[in-house]
Design a protein around this motif. Structure first.
Motif, PDB file in Angstrom:
ATOM      1  N   SER A   1      -8.962 -39.531  -4.722  1.00 54.28           N
ATOM      2  CA  SER A   1     -10.357 -39.352  -5.095  1.00 54.28           C
ATOM      3  C   SER A   1     -11.121 -40.652  -4.900  1.00 54.28           C
ATOM      4  O   SER A   1     -10.526 -41.734  -4.867  1.00 54.28           O
ATOM      5  CB  SER A   1     -10.461 -38.887  -6.551  1.00 54.28           C
ATOM      6  N   VAL A   2     -12.440 -40.553  -4.773  1.00 56.15           N
ATOM      7  CA  VAL A   2     -13.288 -41.704  -4.446  1.00 56.15           C
ATOM      8  C   VAL A   2     -14.311 -41.910  -5.551  1.00 56.15           C
ATOM      9  O   VAL A   2     -14.817 -40.950  -6.140  1.00 56.15           O
ATOM     10  CB  VAL A   2     -14.013 -41.474  -3.099  1.00 56.15           C
ATOM     11  N   ARG A   3     -14.623 -43.165  -5.808  1.00 53.88           N
ATOM     12  CA  ARG A   3     -15.752 -43.489  -6.692  1.00 53.88           C
ATOM     13  C   ARG A   3     -16.493 -44.708  -6.148  1.00 53.88           C
ATOM     14  O   ARG A   3     -15.921 -45.522  -5.410  1.00 53.88           O
ATOM     15  CB  ARG A   3     -15.306 -43.724  -8.132  1.00 53.88           C
ATOM     16  N   SER A   4     -17.755 -44.817  -6.514  1.00 57.44           N
ATOM     17  CA  SER A   4     -18.575 -45.940  -6.053  1.00 57.44           C
ATOM     18  C   SER A   4     -18.214 -47.197  -6.825  1.00 57.44           C
ATOM     19  O   SER A   4     -17.896 -47.153  -8.016  1.00 57.44           O
ATOM     20  CB  SER A   4     -20.057 -45.626  -6.238  1.00 57.44           C
ATOM     21  N   SER A   5     -18.309 -48.333  -6.126  1.00 60.30           N
ATOM     22  CA  SER A   5     -18.007 -49.605  -6.765  1.00 60.30           C
ATOM     23  C   SER A   5     -19.239 -50.507  -6.672  1.00 60.30           C
ATOM     24  O   SER A   5     -20.338 -50.089  -7.010  1.00 60.30           O
ATOM     25  CB  SER A   5     -16.788 -50.240  -6.096  1.00 60.30           C
ATOM     26  N   SER A   6     -19.085 -51.712  -6.182  1.00 59.50           N
ATOM     27  CA  SER A   6     -20.174 -52.680  -6.186  1.00 59.50           C
ATOM     28  C   SER A   6     -21.277 -52.305  -5.187  1.00 59.50           C
ATOM     29  O   SER A   6     -21.026 -51.689  -4.151  1.00 59.50           O
ATOM     30  CB  SER A   6     -19.636 -54.066  -5.851  1.00 59.50           C
ATOM     31  N   THR A   7     -22.491 -52.683  -5.537  1.00 62.44           N
ATOM     32  CA  THR A   7     -23.669 -52.441  -4.691  1.00 62.44           C
ATOM     33  C   THR A   7     -24.454 -53.734  -4.557  1.00 62.44           C
ATOM     34  O   THR A   7     -24.712 -54.418  -5.553  1.00 62.44           O
ATOM     35  CB  THR A   7     -24.567 -51.351  -5.299  1.00 62.44           C
ATOM     36  N   LYS A   8     -24.850 -54.078  -3.356  1.00 62.00           N
ATOM     37  CA  LYS A   8     -25.658 -55.270  -3.091  1.00 62.00           C
ATOM     38  C   LYS A   8     -27.030 -54.828  -2.595  1.00 62.00           C
ATOM     39  O   LYS A   8     -27.123 -54.053  -1.633  1.00 62.00           O
ATOM     40  CB  LYS A   8     -24.963 -56.143  -2.035  1.00 62.00           C
ATOM     41  N   ARG A   9     -28.082 -55.291  -3.244  1.00 69.60           N
ATOM     42  CA  ARG A   9     -29.435 -54.914  -2.868  1.00 69.60           C
ATOM     43  C   ARG A   9     -30.189 -56.133  -2.331  1.00 69.60           C
ATOM     44  O   ARG A   9     -29.924 -57.276  -2.715  1.00 69.60           O
ATOM     45  CB  ARG A   9     -30.195 -54.332  -4.056  1.00 69.60           C
ATOM     46  N   CYS A  10     -31.114 -55.866  -1.462  1.00 73.00           N
ATOM     47  CA  CYS A  10     -31.945 -56.922  -0.893  1.00 73.00           C
ATOM     48  C   CYS A  10     -32.970 -57.378  -1.925  1.00 73.00           C
ATOM     49  O   CYS A  10     -33.638 -56.551  -2.564  1.00 73.00           O
ATOM     50  CB  CYS A  10     -32.651 -56.417   0.374  1.00 73.00           C
ATOM     51  N   LYS A  11     -33.097 -58.685  -2.100  1.00 72.38           N
ATOM     52  CA  LYS A  11     -34.021 -59.219  -3.092  1.00 72.38           C
ATOM     53  C   LYS A  11     -35.464 -58.867  -2.722  1.00 72.38           C
ATOM     54  O   LYS A  11     -35.887 -59.001  -1.582  1.00 72.38           O
ATOM     55  CB  LYS A  11     -33.876 -60.728  -3.183  1.00 72.38           C
ATOM     56  N   GLY A  12     -36.178 -58.416  -3.715  1.00 74.92           N
ATOM     57  CA  GLY A  12     -37.583 -58.094  -3.504  1.00 74.92           C
ATOM     58  C   GLY A  12     -37.825 -56.658  -3.089  1.00 74.92           C
ATOM     59  O   GLY A  12     -38.723 -55.992  -3.615  1.00 74.92           O
TER      60      GLY A  12
ATOM     61  N   HIS B   1      -0.086 -46.237  -5.330  1.00 74.11           N
ATOM     62  CA  HIS B   1       0.366 -45.078  -6.090  1.00 74.11           C
ATOM     63  C   HIS B   1       0.607 -43.911  -5.132  1.00 74.11           C
ATOM     64  O   HIS B   1       0.032 -43.874  -4.036  1.00 74.11           O
ATOM     65  CB  HIS B   1      -0.692 -44.677  -7.122  1.00 74.11           C
ATOM     66  N   PRO B   2       1.435 -42.942  -5.512  1.00 76.06           N
ATOM     67  CA  PRO B   2       1.641 -41.757  -4.663  1.00 76.06           C
ATOM     68  C   PRO B   2       0.343 -40.971  -4.505  1.00 76.06           C
ATOM     69  O   PRO B   2      -0.497 -40.947  -5.413  1.00 76.06           O
ATOM     70  CB  PRO B   2       2.692 -40.942  -5.430  1.00 76.06           C
ATOM     71  N   LEU B   3       0.181 -40.347  -3.372  1.00 74.81           N
ATOM     72  CA  LEU B   3      -1.020 -39.575  -3.079  1.00 74.81           C
ATOM     73  C   LEU B   3      -0.793 -38.107  -3.402  1.00 74.81           C
ATOM     74  O   LEU B   3       0.330 -37.620  -3.420  1.00 74.81           O
ATOM     75  CB  LEU B   3      -1.404 -39.747  -1.614  1.00 74.81           C
ATOM     76  N   SER B   4      -1.885 -37.411  -3.643  1.00 76.97           N
ATOM     77  CA  SER B   4      -1.800 -35.997  -3.989  1.00 76.97           C
ATOM     78  C   SER B   4      -1.464 -35.162  -2.760  1.00 76.97           C
ATOM     79  O   SER B   4      -1.713 -35.558  -1.620  1.00 76.97           O
ATOM     80  CB  SER B   4      -3.123 -35.531  -4.599  1.00 76.97           C
ATOM     81  N   THR B   5      -0.898 -33.985  -2.996  1.00 77.17           N
ATOM     82  CA  THR B   5      -0.579 -33.068  -1.904  1.00 77.17           C
ATOM     83  C   THR B   5      -1.798 -32.214  -1.558  1.00 77.17           C
ATOM     84  O   THR B   5      -2.760 -32.133  -2.331  1.00 77.17           O
ATOM     85  CB  THR B   5       0.589 -32.151  -2.290  1.00 77.17           C
ATOM     86  N   LEU B   6      -1.734 -31.547  -0.414  1.00 77.78           N
ATOM     87  CA  LEU B   6      -2.843 -30.697   0.000  1.00 77.78           C
ATOM     88  C   LEU B   6      -3.086 -29.563  -0.979  1.00 77.78           C
ATOM     89  O   LEU B   6      -4.223 -29.101  -1.136  1.00 77.78           O
ATOM     90  CB  LEU B   6      -2.560 -30.130   1.397  1.00 77.78           C
ATOM     91  N   ARG B   7      -2.041 -29.106  -1.634  1.00 83.40           N
ATOM     92  CA  ARG B   7      -2.163 -28.009  -2.581  1.00 83.40           C
ATOM     93  C   ARG B   7      -2.860 -28.414  -3.877  1.00 83.40           C
ATOM     94  O   ARG B   7      -3.397 -27.572  -4.585  1.00 83.40           O
ATOM     95  CB  ARG B   7      -0.771 -27.464  -2.917  1.00 83.40           C
ATOM     96  N   LYS B   8      -2.844 -29.706  -4.202  1.00 86.29           N
ATOM     97  CA  LYS B   8      -3.383 -30.163  -5.485  1.00 86.29           C
ATOM     98  C   LYS B   8      -4.605 -31.053  -5.354  1.00 86.29           C
ATOM     99  O   LYS B   8      -5.203 -31.437  -6.358  1.00 86.29           O
ATOM    100  CB  LYS B   8      -2.292 -30.915  -6.260  1.00 86.29           C
ATOM    101  N   VAL B   9      -4.996 -31.393  -4.126  1.00 87.06           N
ATOM    102  CA  VAL B   9      -6.074 -32.361  -3.954  1.00 87.06           C
ATOM    103  C   VAL B   9      -7.399 -31.821  -4.485  1.00 87.06           C
ATOM    104  O   VAL B   9      -8.271 -32.603  -4.911  1.00 87.06           O
ATOM    105  CB  VAL B   9      -6.197 -32.758  -2.466  1.00 87.06           C
ATOM    106  N   HIS B  10      -7.557 -30.510  -4.514  1.00 81.72           N
ATOM    107  CA  HIS B  10      -8.822 -29.945  -5.004  1.00 81.72           C
ATOM    108  C   HIS B  10      -9.016 -30.167  -6.506  1.00 81.72           C
ATOM    109  O   HIS B  10     -10.121 -29.988  -7.033  1.00 81.72           O
ATOM    110  CB  HIS B  10      -8.879 -28.445  -4.696  1.00 81.72           C
ATOM    111  N   LEU B  11      -7.964 -30.584  -7.205  1.00 83.09           N
ATOM    112  CA  LEU B  11      -8.065 -30.844  -8.642  1.00 83.09           C
ATOM    113  C   LEU B  11      -8.595 -32.245  -8.947  1.00 83.09           C
ATOM    114  O   LEU B  11      -8.933 -32.531 -10.100  1.00 83.09           O
ATOM    115  CB  LEU B  11      -6.694 -30.669  -9.297  1.00 83.09           C
ATOM    116  N   LEU B  12      -8.679 -33.117  -7.942  1.00 83.87           N
ATOM    117  CA  LEU B  12      -9.190 -34.467  -8.162  1.00 83.87           C
ATOM    118  C   LEU B  12     -10.686 -34.436  -8.409  1.00 83.87           C
ATOM    119  O   LEU B  12     -11.403 -33.530  -7.956  1.00 83.87           O
ATOM    120  CB  LEU B  12      -8.868 -35.344  -6.951  1.00 83.87           C
ATOM    121  N   ARG B  13     -11.195 -35.464  -9.089  1.00 91.56           N
ATOM    122  CA  ARG B  13     -12.571 -35.445  -9.565  1.00 91.56           C
ATOM    123  C   ARG B  13     -13.597 -35.347  -8.445  1.00 91.56           C
ATOM    124  O   ARG B  13     -14.612 -34.669  -8.577  1.00 91.56           O
ATOM    125  CB  ARG B  13     -12.829 -36.706 -10.403  1.00 91.56           C
ATOM    126  N   SER B  14     -13.360 -35.992  -7.321  1.00 92.05           N
ATOM    127  CA  SER B  14     -14.335 -35.984  -6.231  1.00 92.05           C
ATOM    128  C   SER B  14     -14.580 -34.595  -5.672  1.00 92.05           C
ATOM    129  O   SER B  14     -15.611 -34.340  -5.055  1.00 92.05           O
ATOM    130  CB  SER B  14     -13.865 -36.902  -5.092  1.00 92.05           C
TER     131      SER B  14
END
Length: 398
Positions: A67-78, A138-151
């Motif tokens: 599953s994926v989540r957002s991390s750091s964000t860099k914005r242009c000043k101004g 860490h071990p990765l999820s299988t195709l049968r169970k990946v739909h249970l991840l939060r993303s």
């Protein structure tokens, strides 16, 4: 502008040092996703927007099994415009809760995983991948169970509208969930129909890349449908090399939705524990199928044929052993024989004399002793005319 220049101009310092991670597939405690090449992110790959990069990485993550989540964000000043964005694995970082403080046991949500992708805005206004780390801790999820991840756990607008209509019609919540489960299950089955065999082959190929001694063989019919499948890994091959002189072979039914016969070959190690030598799925129990399995066993194992093989009284197995394992002693399983006594004896006779027959098989040290006990039990039970018992006695040397 090069990727290094884009990363430098974004004025965003990398949080971790990734130099210690190896891209080799054989590094301990490192899991590398096995995905198709066109789905895998590449440094220098461009996207029209951050959302486009995010959607691409989510698609890659779903095929990879995380599953994926957002991390750091860099914005242009101004201007408050995003110029750099990182997307990380959902198990990035370290949990702040200590083991002794946990109220209930759950799977670890943070494993300090370093897998991530970073995109930086170029002068042309596009977003370019500048950092891509594919190794997971860490071990990765299988195709049968990946739909249970939060993303990938989301409710579409159509489903929300449908549940509102159910509620308006006073349909209970548990019935709504049952209806949605049936609909979702049918959709998944339709999407995977005809693809499971290909998924199995891809899984075997991925295992073969990680384990050079992993062996598999798939046989299909004239229509291209899966007919037989055989596989064995390095652990089982080593076990067979040490304890493969005696092999026990049996088949199981109704253990999978495809109606295929599961045929494991097992043995016993020096500690009296069951060890697995090989595994197979068969479409039927014809002699040709068993011959195919035994030939694959001979192809995959480093030593000679087993000295003894123990099976039940299946005539197709018996013929296959005679054809493929000619120098192997063939014996029938005592447990299977004893299980059939309740079928071929009436209830009263079984109750009164089953233990006597059991002692003939298990409590006799010599053949003469076993034959003597058997004849005595037949006389006491008056079972002279039982044809099944006669056939069993004739097979005593097997």
């Amino acid at each position: 502008m090069s990727v290094e220049q884009l990363e430098a101009n974004s004025d965003c310092r990398l949080v971790e040092d990734i130099s210690f991670l190896s891209h080799s597939k054989f590094v301990d405690n490192v899991y590398i996703p096995q995905v198709t090449k066109n789905c895998k992110p590449k440094v220098g790959q461009e996207f029209e927007s951050i959302d486009g990069a995010h959607e691409f990485y989510i698609k890659y993550a779903k095929e990879a099994g995380f599953s994926v989540r957002s991390s750091s964000t860099k914005r242009c000043k101004g201007m408050n415009e995003v110029v750099r964005k990182e997307f990380v694995c959902f198990k990035e970082g370290v949990s702040s809760i200590k083991d002794g403080e946990r109220k209930r046991f759950r799977g670890m949500t943070r494993k300090n995983c370093k897998a991530k992708v970073a995109v930086v805005m170029s002068k042309m206004g596009k977003f370019v991948i500048t950092v891509f780390v594919e190794e997971h801790s860490h071990p990765l999820s299988t195709l049968r169970k990946v739909h249970l991840l939060r993303s990938y756990r989301s409710v579409s607008e159509a489903k929300k509208s449908l549940t509102m209509q159910f509620s308006a019609a006073n349909v209970p919540i548990h019935q709504q969930i049952s209806i949605l489960e049936v609909e979702a299950g049918a959709k998944v089955r339709n999407e995977l129909r005809g693809q499971d065999a290909e998924l199995l082959k891809e899984y075997f190929l991925a295992k073969q890349e990680k384990d050079p001694y992993f062996f598999f063989k798939i046989d299909v019919d004239d229509d291209g449908k899966l007919k037989c499948c055989f596989w064995v890994d390095s652990v089982s091959r080593r076990a067979y090399g040490c304890f493969g002189d005696v092999v026990v072979f049996d088949t199981t039914y109704n253990t999978n939705q495809y109606g295929m016969i599961f045929a494991p070959l097992v043995g016993v190690n020096n500690h009296g524990q069951t060890v697995l030598f090989a595994y197979a799925f068969l479409n039927d129990e014809r002699t040709e199928s068993f011959v195919w399995l035994f030939e694959r066993l001979k192809d995959s194992m480093p030593t000679n044929n087993p000295k003894m093989i123990i099976i039940d009284q299946d005539p197709a197995m018996t013929k296959a052993i005679a054809q493929s394992l000619r120098n192997t002693f063939h014996r029938y399983c005592s447990w299977h024989l004893l299980e059939k006594f309740s079928t071929y004896l009436n209830a009263i006779t079984y109750r009164d004399f089953y233990k006597d027959f059991q002692q003939c098989i298990w409590k006799s040290k010599f053949l003469e002793e076993s034959e003597r006990k058997w004849v005595t039990t037949i006389e006491k039970a008056s079972l002279y005319d039982n044809d099944w018992l006669k056939s069993i006695f004739e097979l005593r040397s097997r």
